[in-house]
Design an enzyme around this catalytic site. Structure first.
Site, PDB file in Angstrom:
ATOM      1  N   VAL A 146       5.658  -5.557   4.149  1.00 56.06           N
ATOM      2  CA  VAL A 146       5.547  -5.006   2.784  1.00 56.06           C
ATOM      3  C   VAL A 146       5.940  -3.532   3.148  1.00 56.06           C
ATOM      4  O   VAL A 146       5.450  -2.745   3.666  1.00 56.06           O
ATOM      5  CB  VAL A 146       4.199  -5.237   2.302  1.00 56.06           C
ATOM      6  CG1 VAL A 146       3.918  -4.743   0.935  1.00 56.06           C
ATOM      7  CG2 VAL A 146       3.910  -6.511   2.427  1.00 56.06           C
ATOM      8  N   LYS A 147       6.998  -3.091   2.087  1.00 57.42           N
ATOM      9  CA  LYS A 147       7.492  -1.749   2.033  1.00 57.42           C
ATOM     10  C   LYS A 147       6.543  -1.078   0.948  1.00 57.42           C
ATOM     11  O   LYS A 147       6.538  -1.392  -0.317  1.00 57.42           O
ATOM     12  CB  LYS A 147       8.992  -1.918   1.809  1.00 57.42           C
ATOM     13  CG  LYS A 147       9.465  -0.645   2.270  1.00 57.42           C
ATOM     14  CD  LYS A 147      11.182  -0.994   2.172  1.00 57.42           C
ATOM     15  CE  LYS A 147      11.946   0.035   2.654  1.00 57.42           C
ATOM     16  NZ  LYS A 147      13.191  -0.034   2.249  1.00 57.42           N
TER      17      LYS A 147
END
Ligand code: E4P
Length: 214
Positions: free
Chosen positions: A82-83
């Site tokens: 997850v960025k």
């Protein structure tokens, strides 16, 4: 040094993956928008053939929303990372997701202190954007050198993922510093392979071979 492809173009990712040189993928909202495809569909397709980390960015700017989006993205495939943007709210979200064993890539990093905070929050990767710093007259690679020193000083496990790469010299310099990962557009990966003397040398070998009897 790990090589990630910095694109959401599945055709390019397949080609890079088939070369055997790609270890993962990073995407961002701008790259996904260029494909004209649905985000989830693109991520599912990438994860169907590539067995490495695939960064997918949240678009919320409050911690609660980012955590919710992050959990949904992580459900798509075990390889999704997850960025999260480097904001105060983002770092809160990183801490929560890390506690839930969801890997994170903290993006839009432009200073060593930001990178220090991301590591303290437990980020899996930090993405310093060196090309965008170069673009505005700052030496982006100095940031990579400083982060490497800081992370080594304190034994942080956060991996340095060099982002916003524009050309092969960026890769060379990042490798000399010992950055963990370089994420690059497909054309940069392609350029790493090429040297005119290789082509000239090959042509001469093949021409000379024709003169060998039998
Ligand atoms: C990757 O994670 C970044 O989003 C990307 O490298 C940014 O690159 P750009 O500065 O060329 O847009």
């Amino acid at each position: 040094m790990k090589f990630f492809l910095d694109t959401a173009d599945v055709k390019e990712i397949r080609e890079g993956w088939n070369m055997g040189l790609v270890d993962g993928v990073t995407t961002n909202p701008s790259l996904v928008a260029k494909t004209g495809r649905k985000f989830k569909e693109v991520l599912e397709e990438i994860c169907s053939f590539l067995s490495g980390p695939v960064s997918a960015e949240v678009v919320g700017i409050e911690a609660e929303g980012m955590v919710k989006e992050g959990r949904e993205l992580a459900k798509i495939h075990k390889n999704i990372v997850v960025k999260i943007p480097l904001l105060k709210e983002g770092l809160k979200a990183v801490r929560i997701l890390t506690q839930e064993n969801i890997r994170t890539n903290v993006t839009l990093c432009f200073s060593s202190n930001q990178a220090l905070l991301a590591a303290k929050a437990g980020a899996t990767y930090i993405s310093p954007f060196i090309g965008r710093l170069d673009d505005q007259g700052q030496v982006g690679m100095d940031l990579i050198r400083d982060i490497k020193t800081i992370y080594s000083n304190y034994g942080f496990k956060t991996e340095i993922l060099v982002a916003s790469i524009r050309h092969p010299i960026h890769i060379l310099e990042a490798a000399k510093i010992g950055a963990d990962v370089a994420t690059m557009p497909f054309e940069v990966l392609d350029k790493l392979l090429k040297h005119p003397l290789t082509d000239i040398g090959l042509k001469k070998f093949l021409d000379d071979w024709k003169k060998v009897p039998g």
